[in-house]
Design an enzyme around this catalytic site. Structure first.
Site, PDB file in Angstrom:
ATOM      1  CD  GLU A 127      29.081  75.673  61.975  1.00  0.00           C
ATOM      2  OE1 GLU A 127      28.165  75.891  62.802  1.00  0.00           O
ATOM      3  OE2 GLU A 127      30.235  75.337  62.307  1.00  0.00           O
TER       4      GLU A 127
ATOM      5  CG  PHE B 109      37.006  65.324  68.021  1.00  0.00           C
ATOM      6  CD1 PHE B 109      36.026  65.458  68.999  1.00  0.00           C
ATOM      7  CD2 PHE B 109      37.587  66.472  67.494  1.00  0.00           C
ATOM      8  CE1 PHE B 109      35.657  66.707  69.454  1.00  0.00           C
ATOM      9  CE2 PHE B 109      37.209  67.731  67.945  1.00  0.00           C
ATOM     10  CZ  PHE B 109      36.241  67.850  68.922  1.00  0.00           C
ATOM     11  CD  GLN B 110      34.700  69.171  65.764  1.00  0.00           C
ATOM     12  OE1 GLN B 110      35.515  69.512  64.931  1.00  0.00           O
ATOM     13  NE2 GLN B 110      34.035  70.045  66.513  1.00  0.00           N
TER      14      GLN B 110
ATOM     15  CE  LYS C 238      43.569  69.104  59.723  1.00  0.00           C
ATOM     16  NZ  LYS C 238      43.531  69.331  61.175  1.00  0.00           N
TER      17      LYS C 238
ATOM     18  CG  MET D  30       1.021  81.182  60.774  1.00  0.00           C
ATOM     19  SD  MET D  30      -0.282  82.230  60.104  1.00  0.00           S
ATOM     20  CE  MET D  30       0.526  82.983  58.706  1.00  0.00           C
TER      21      MET D  30
END
Lengths: 182, 588
Positions: free
Chosen positions: B52, B114-115, B164, B485
């Site tokens: 993502e 969940f999630q 959802k 760097m």
């Protein structure tokens, strides 16, 4: 010059801190207080006290009053950052010692002691609009409205008269005369 | 009775009404109803990323190169948290993104389902605004509002969290009219008297400079045109921040190069010594200003910015002009033409001494480096890449580190929206997915990610995305086996204690390219570099180019910490002359 082992610059001189009262009108929606408070914590600004409640149920507007300390630059930055938040409608601010603005806090004092000391305690609060909300022969709940420092002072000085519990609000503010906050 | 649509359909109808062509996303449990509708909306193409964060950066690349908002679609929980880096990156660099995230059904919110995660809570400080849609009635208006907030005023990312069950519920869709007005948070406050004041300052100034930033790019291509006109009209020197590169032609005589920590000697000295600084769409970032107390001590400072909170945030300015760069520049040019039609002529005399001084600084040639016959110097690699691609209208993305600064110094941009780099947040791993997004927006253009081997490994998985969609992006890795760097700072600031900055086990990038199904090319010596670059350019598929460069090279010039603009360290030659050793090094 202090030696720096960092690629960031060293901190400059700190300016003089002032106490300001910032009044914010916001949409009364879920999470709005978190946005305002999160802005303060995220950018490292102080919150000395906070008062918030809905003031217009039709338009769904809440009024948030925040007491904060900062240099004039920081205060300006706080106001500009607040104005950027989507649910914020307007922002006003003034210094704590501004004579044109009334500035009050409320406190509830609970005393548990004998009658004699209770009387002394209530008498000591006379200047601060005391209201007795509850009374038994060995206890009393007293409501006072005053300035922050006055409540601070009383909450220590009244300890010896049986003051055992304090609950207090943040400051709320209102302009004097016919002026309104813009 | 009008037709009822599910929440998922509403999402796509809104996207259609907002003229969205591409979504960058990754499916998951809480967004399945939205993914289910994808098949019914042919005008919108979904680009499946591999992580993502990649979706977010790809959307950023898309947005920066096209001027349209980038759209991200992720699931709840890990989908949303993975997008946080990209959202923060977009917030820091003012890139318009609209992120739509799935959420667990409303009745499960707060149960540690969940999630589940507090997506709006987590993304509150890294978005301009976010919404949790708890009522299907709010969905359409929220999504349209999200686009408005993301794209107006100072642009930035927004997030809409959709549970959802809301995606399944049905409601009517009202016809959408794109409103012209802004979200009420983008102001043009400036007035004519301020413009007059500025023109007056400009005509009196003997040592003026324009200091331009990403705000010019965000204001649209017209703003860059106007800037060019204004700079030519005035004859003033101009320098640009990292984000502003491209808003003024990089090879122009009046352009002094980039300023700041790794900016040119002439740009930084001009900033320090000027008597009038006109900041257009930049924000006095700490990488620009160096030591604040000694930042450009004798100048009048003018700041043009669309965001009122940028004014006086870091540097106190004398004349703020709050407004869209395009509008402000239009007014300035109009006023100059009206009131001072002979501005350049009268001004040439005023600033001739200033230009003499600037040209003296220029002779230092602060971007010079000591080239080598045996090993490829990273600066040389970028110079060659520039020479071989400059006529191709090339789009460049970068990762973060030395290679990024060398790219900014040695690759010259002459158009806006051609340079995509993570400046504010400094996100390693930005460039590869950003290149994916740029190539989606410009399928027929050359897109190159100038990368470091350490950065690019952070989002390497997106090569798989590039292969899937046949995106011929070129990943040009300056491979020095170090986090360059970090190594440089350790050399200069931490007594050469190279703590954990060397990557002892790197993949074989050529084989890795083959494993991903794209083309791997390696260049080892300066002699073969040109041929290999040409081979890369002639390949019509994604390429990973492993350019083995000098491992010890440092990025100069450099403003050491706690120092003002006029005390730069130049390259190794200067170091020899000035003997910055021992005690002096500790001050760096």
């Amino acid at each position: 010059m202090p030696k720096s082992k960092s690629a960031y610059s060293v901190a400059g001189k700190k300016g003089k801190l002032d106490t300001h009262i910032i009044v914010v009108w916001v949409d009364n929606e879920a999470g709005v207080l978190a946005r305002v408070v999160g802005l303060f914590s995220g950018r490292g600004y102080n919150i000395e006290s906070l008062a918030v409640a809905e003031v217009d149920s039709k338009l769904n507007i809440s009024r948030v009053t925040i007491v904060t300390t900062g240099t004039p630059e920081v205060i300006d930055q706080i106001k500009l950052q607040l104005k950027k938040l989507v649910p914020v409608h307007k922002v006003a601010s003034f210094k704590r010692d501004d004579k044109k603005v009334i500035f009050k806090e409320m406190a509830l004092f609970k005393f548990v002691t004998n009658n004699k000391k209770l009387k002394i305690a209530i008498n000591a609060c006379k200047k601060f609009n005391p209201v007795i909300l509850d009374e038994t022969n060995k206890s009393c709940v007293l409501q006072v409205t005053a300035l922050r420092r006055e409540i601070d002072k009383m909450s220590t000085s009244l300890k010896k008269y049986g003051l055992i519990s304090i609950s207090r609000t943040g400051a709320v503010a209102m302009t004097r005369g016919s002026e309104v906050f813009k | 009775m009008s037709k009822l649509y599910t929440g998922a359909e509403i999402v796509f109808k809104c996207l259609q009404d907002q003229d969205v062509d591409f979504i960058f996303g990754y499916p998951g449990g809480a967004v399945l109803p939205i993914y289910d509708e994808l098949k019914n909306f042919n005008s919108i193409k979904h680009i499946l990323v591999r992580h993502e964060q990649g979706a977010g950066h790809a959307a950023e690349g898309y947005a920066r190169s096209s001027g349209k908002p980038g759209i991200v679609l992720v699931t709840s929980g890990p989908g949303a948290t993975n997008a946080v880096t990209a959202l923060t990156d977009a917030y820091m660099d003012s890139i318009p993104l609209v992120c739509i995230s799935g959420q667990v059904p409303t009745h499960l919110i707060g149960t540690d389902a969940f999630q589940e995660c507090d997506t709006t809570g987590i993304t509150r400080p890294c978005t301009k605004h976010n919404w949790l849609v708890k009522d299907i009635k709010d969905l359409q208006k929220t999504i349209h509002k999200a686009f408005e907030v993301a794209t107006t005023g100072r642009p930035g990312p927004v997030l809409v969290d959709i549970p959802k069950d809301i995606q399944f519920q049905k409601i009517k869709y009202a016809p959408f009219k794109k409103s012209k007005n802004t979200n009420g948070k983008s102001y043009s406050y400036f007035n004519q008297s301020e413009i007059d004041k500025l023109v007056d300052l400009m005509s009196k100034s003997k040592k003026p400079i324009f200091y331009t930033g990403g705000g010019v790019i965000n204001s649209g291509p017209k703003a860059s045109e106007l800037l060019k006109e204004l700079v030519r009209l005035t004859g003033f020197p101009i320098t640009s921040t990292l984000q502003g590169l491209g808003c003024y032609p990089g090879d122009d005589e009046q352009f002094l190069g980039m300023l700041g920590m790794h900016g040119t000697y002439e740009a930084n000295n001009a900033m320090h010594d000027c008597d009038l600084m006109i900041n257009i769409g930049a924000r006095f970032d700490d990488r620009i200003t160096g030591k604040l107390d000694e930042f450009s001590p004798n100048s009048k400072k003018v700041h043009i910015d669309i965001d009122p909170s940028s004014i006086n945030k870091n540097v106190k300015v004398d004349l703020p002009l709050v407004g869209d760069v395009k509008l402000v520049l239009t007014s300035i040019i109009k006023t100059i033409k009206k009131k001072k039609p002979n501005f350049v002529k009268s001004n040439n005399h005023n600033t001739s001494k200033w230009w003499e001084k600037i040209n003296k600084w220029r002779q230092k040639k602060s971007l010079n480096y000591i080239n080598s016959d045996s090993s490829i110097k990273p600066q040389y690699a970028i110079e060659r890449l520039y020479e071989l691609t400059k006529n191709k209208d090339t789009y460049i993305t970068t990762e973060v580190g030395q290679h990024q600064m060398w790219a900014a110094q040695h690759y010259k941009f002459d158009k806006p929206n051609r340079w995509m780099t993570s400046g504010g947040l400094g996100t390693m791993g930005y460039g590869l997915p950003a290149a994916v997004g740029v190539q989606i927006a410009h399928p027929n253009k050359l897109v190159i990610d100038i990368a470091g081997e350490a950065s690019v490994l952070m989002t390497m998985q997106e090569m798989s995305t590039a292969v899937q969609y046949g995106l011929p992006i070129k990943i040009f890795i300056l491979n020095n086996e170090y986090m360059g760097m970090v190594r440089q700072w350790q050399e200069l600031l931490h007594d050469k204690n190279y703590s954990e900055s060397y990557t002892a086990a790197l993949p074989d990038f050529v084989k890795l390219a083959e494993a991903y199904g794209c083309v791997g090319i390696r260049a080892r010596t300066p002699d073969e570099l040109d041929d290999k670059i040409i081979e890369m350019l002639n390949t019509d598929r994604p390429v990973i180019f492993d350019c083995l460069v000098d491992k010890q090279e440092n990025c100069f010039p450099m403003i050491p910490s706690g120092k003002p603009h006029n005390q730069m360290i130049l390259g190794p030659e200067d170091e020899k002359d000035n003997k910055i050793t021992g005690k002096g090094k500790a001050l760096v």
